[in-house]
Design an enzyme around this catalytic site. Sequence first.
Site, short mmCIF file in Angstrom:
data_model
loop_
_atom_site.label_atom_id
_atom_site.label_comp_id
_atom_site.label_asym_id
_atom_site.label_seq_id
_atom_site.Cartn_x
_atom_site.Cartn_y
_atom_site.Cartn_z
N ASP A 149 0.69 -1.27 -0.09
CA ASP A 149 -0.53 0.28 0.08
C ASP A 149 0.76 1.50 0.07
O ASP A 149 1.74 1.10 0.86
CB ASP A 149 -0.98 0.28 1.03
CG ASP A 149 -1.63 0.83 1.88
OD1 ASP A 149 -2.78 0.67 2.31
OD2 ASP A 149 -1.37 2.28 0.88
N THR A 179 14.52 2.20 1.61
CA THR A 179 14.92 3.02 2.27
C THR A 179 16.56 3.05 1.70
O THR A 179 17.45 3.81 2.18
CB THR A 179 14.81 2.33 3.41
OG1 THR A 179 15.64 1.91 3.87
CG2 THR A 179 13.66 2.41 4.04
N CYS A 205 26.50 6.62 8.81
CA CYS A 205 26.73 6.89 8.34
C CYS A 205 26.68 8.46 8.65
O CYS A 205 26.59 9.95 8.76
CB CYS A 205 24.67 7.03 8.59
SG CYS A 205 23.60 6.72 7.64
N GLU A 218 30.87 5.27 3.56
CA GLU A 218 30.58 3.82 3.73
C GLU A 218 30.08 3.37 2.28
O GLU A 218 30.12 1.60 2.67
CB GLU A 218 29.08 3.27 5.11
CG GLU A 218 28.40 4.51 4.36
CD GLU A 218 27.31 3.80 6.02
OE1 GLU A 218 26.61 4.91 5.90
OE2 GLU A 218 26.27 2.92 5.44
N HIS A 273 19.83 13.06 11.06
CA HIS A 273 20.14 11.47 10.39
C HIS A 273 18.23 11.23 10.00
O HIS A 273 18.52 11.33 10.74
CB HIS A 273 20.92 10.88 10.64
CG HIS A 273 21.16 10.00 9.84
ND1 HIS A 273 21.47 9.65 8.56
CD2 HIS A 273 21.15 8.28 10.00
CE1 HIS A 273 21.30 8.63 7.94
NE2 HIS A 273 21.42 7.88 8.67
P1 HMG Z 1 8.94 -2.76 7.44
O1 HMG Z 1 9.04 -3.80 8.43
O2 HMG Z 1 9.24 -3.05 6.23
O3 HMG Z 1 7.75 -1.35 8.24
O4 HMG Z 1 10.63 -1.83 7.81
P2 HMG Z 1 6.57 -1.20 9.32
O5 HMG Z 1 5.95 -2.79 9.09
O6 HMG Z 1 7.87 -0.72 10.00
O7 HMG Z 1 6.10 -0.30 8.68
C1 HMG Z 1 6.83 0.52 8.70
C2 HMG Z 1 6.23 1.97 8.92
O8 HMG Z 1 5.27 2.61 8.24
C3 HMG Z 1 5.08 1.35 10.32
O9 HMG Z 1 5.17 2.84 11.10
C4 HMG Z 1 3.72 1.33 10.09
O10 HMG Z 1 2.46 1.64 11.08
C5 HMG Z 1 3.01 2.01 8.70
P3 HMG Z 1 5.32 3.25 12.65
O11 HMG Z 1 4.85 1.97 13.38
O12 HMG Z 1 6.85 2.90 12.36
O13 HMG Z 1 5.06 5.23 12.88
N1 HMG Z 1 2.73 1.43 7.95
C6 HMG Z 1 1.37 2.70 6.83
N2 HMG Z 1 1.30 3.83 6.94
C7 HMG Z 1 0.32 4.32 6.50
N3 HMG Z 1 -0.08 3.26 5.40
C8 HMG Z 1 -0.04 2.28 5.55
C9 HMG Z 1 0.68 1.48 6.01
N4 HMG Z 1 1.76 -0.42 6.49
C10 HMG Z 1 2.63 0.44 7.34
N5 HMG Z 1 -0.33 1.59 4.84
C11 HMG Z 1 11.84 -0.73 8.11
C12 HMG Z 1 10.74 -0.14 7.76
C13 HMG Z 1 12.35 1.48 8.79
C14 HMG Z 1 12.61 -0.62 9.56
C15 HMG Z 1 13.11 -1.24 7.26
O14 HMG Z 1 12.43 -0.02 5.56
C16 HMG Z 1 14.59 -1.01 6.88
O15 HMG Z 1 14.58 -1.86 7.47
N6 HMG Z 1 15.09 0.05 6.43
C17 HMG Z 1 16.34 0.48 6.76
C18 HMG Z 1 16.97 0.67 8.62
C19 HMG Z 1 16.73 1.46 8.74
O16 HMG Z 1 16.80 2.80 7.49
N7 HMG Z 1 17.43 2.41 9.92
C20 HMG Z 1 16.46 3.29 10.36
C21 HMG Z 1 17.18 3.37 11.82
S1 HMG Z 1 19.39 3.21 11.67
C22 HMG Z 1 20.09 4.00 10.67
O17 HMG Z 1 19.66 5.60 10.79
C23 HMG Z 1 21.54 4.11 10.11
C24 HMG Z 1 21.56 3.77 8.79
O18 HMG Z 1 21.29 5.24 7.99
C25 HMG Z 1 22.70 3.15 7.87
C26 HMG Z 1 24.23 3.76 8.53
O19 HMG Z 1 24.23 4.44 9.80
O20 HMG Z 1 25.10 3.90 7.86
C27 HMG Z 1 20.14 2.90 8.28
#
Ligand code: HMG
Length: 389
Positions: A31, A154, A113, A81, A235
Site C-alpha cells: 500500500d 530506504t 552514516c 560507507e 540524520h
Molecule cells: P518494515 O518492516 O517494512 O515496515 O520496515 P513497518 O512494518 O515497520 O512499517 C513502517 C511504518 O509504516 C510503520 O509506522 C507502519 O505503521 C507504517 P511506525 O509504526 O514506524 O510509525 N505503515 C503504514 N502507514 C500508512 N499506511 C499504510 C501503512 N502500512 C504500514 N498502509 C524499516 C521499515 C524502516 C525498518 C525498513 O525499511 C528498514 O529496515 N530500513 C533500513 C534500516 C533503517 O533505515 N533504519 C533506520 C535507523 S538506523 C540508521 O539510521 C542508520 C542507517 O542510515 C545506516 C548507517 O548508519 O550507515 C540505516
Amino acid sequence: MSHHLGIHDLSFATTEFVLPHTALADHNGTDIGKYHTGIGQESMSIPAADEDIVTMAATAAAPLIARHGSDRIRTVVFATESSIDQAKAAGVYVHSLLQLPSATRVVELKQACYGATAALQFALGLIRRDPTQHVLVIASDVSKYDADSPGEATQGAAAVAMLVTANPALLTIHDPSGLYTADVMDFWRPNYRDTALVDGQESINAYLQAVEGTWKDYTEQGGHTLDDFTAFCYHQPFTKMAYKAHRHLLNYNDRDTDHHTITQAIGPTTTYNNVIGNSYTASVYLGLAALLDHTPDLTNQPIGLFSYGSGSVAEFFAATPTPDYHNHLHTTTNQHTITRRTTIDYPTYLQLHENTLPTDGTHHTTPTQTTGPYRLAGINNHKRIYETR
Ligand code: HMG
C-alpha cells in the site's frame, strides 16, 4: 584573536535517475500509504551505471572550488560507507578530477552514516590550529539493500561537499558536542557484500537510544537548553525517522509531543531527503541544506544537529546561521539538482541495482548514461577510469 569556525559554503549532488515509490509499491503490492506516510518517502535517487561515490563527490565539490578557489585547501576529508577501495581513499580521485594542488592531504573516514560529522569536527580542529586554511569535507554514499527486502524502500544516493573555514559565511559550529557510542549490530556491511545487512527494528531502537545518549552528554557538557533551539536537523534514513527521533527527545524532556510541534521543529529539514532517500553520510547535511533553503529566517538562531551512524556512533551539536547567510544560499541550484533527474521504471531500476563491475581485471566500458560533469568511464586491470566532460 579568536575566530568563529564553521561551514563557509555547502553544495550537493545526487544521481541521474530517480525511482518513485509508486513504482516500487506497484511491483511488490505494498500500500503506497506505507511509503508516503509510514516511512515518509516519495522517491529515491538511483545511480546510473557510470556514476559512483567519486562522480557524485566531484560534482558536489566542483562549485565550491569554482566559487572559492583551491589555494587555501590543504586537506580533503572524504566520508563514506560505500567505499570503492580497501586501500586508496576515494578523495584522491576527486582531488585529481578537481585538479587540486599537490600540496594537499587526502584521507577517507568511515563510521557508517556518522563519518561526515567526524570529518567536520576534525576539519574544525585543523582550522583552529591554522585559521588561514580551508578544509574540504565531502560525504558521498550509495545506499543499497537487497531487492525485495524491507530496506529496499530506504535506498538513495547523494554527496554533500562543505568548505570548512574560519569566519564562515554560512554557519558557525559550536562546542560542546554530545557524544554516544554503543556496540550494536543494527546495520552493517561485511567487506564481501555490496548490500547492507540490517535489523530494521533494532536499528530504529539503537538510533533512538543514541538520541537520548547524545542529548544527555550534550547537556552535561554545558550545551544549550531544549528551548534555545529553533530547529532540529536529524540524520534521515527515511524522513519519518526524524519525527520519531524528535518525539523521543521531547518525551525524554517531559515535553508535549503533538504532531504540530514536531512538524514545526523538523518539517523543513525533510524536503530534500523525502525525494532523494537515504544518502548515509550526506543525509543530515542534506537536511541542513533543506532547512536553510526553506525557512524564512534563521539568523543567529541555534539549530540542533544529530548525526547517527549504525554500529553505533552519534553526535549532537549546535550550529548558528550567520547574519548574512541568506546571501550564500544556492536554493535554485539545489532544487535543479533534484528536478533534473530522469524518472525510471521498476525494470530499469532493477537492472541498475543488479549491475556490477567485473572483478577479474578484464576491460569493461560503462554505458554513457549520466549527463553530469564527471563519469565512471569503465574499469581496466582493476583500475577505475574516470572522465571529465
Ligand atoms: P518494515 O518492516 O517494512 O515496515 O520496515 P513497518 O512494518 O515497520 O512499517 C513502517 C511504518 O509504516 C510503520 O509506522 C507502519 O505503521 C507504517 P511506525 O509504526 O514506524 O510509525 N505503515 C503504514 N502507514 C500508512 N499506511 C499504510 C501503512 N502500512 C504500514 N498502509 C524499516 C521499515 C524502516 C525498518 C525498513 O525499511 C528498514 O529496515 N530500513 C533500513 C534500516 C533503517 O533505515 N533504519 C533506520 C535507523 S538506523 C540508521 O539510521 C542508520 C542507517 O542510515 C545506516 C548507517 O548508519 O550507515 C540505516
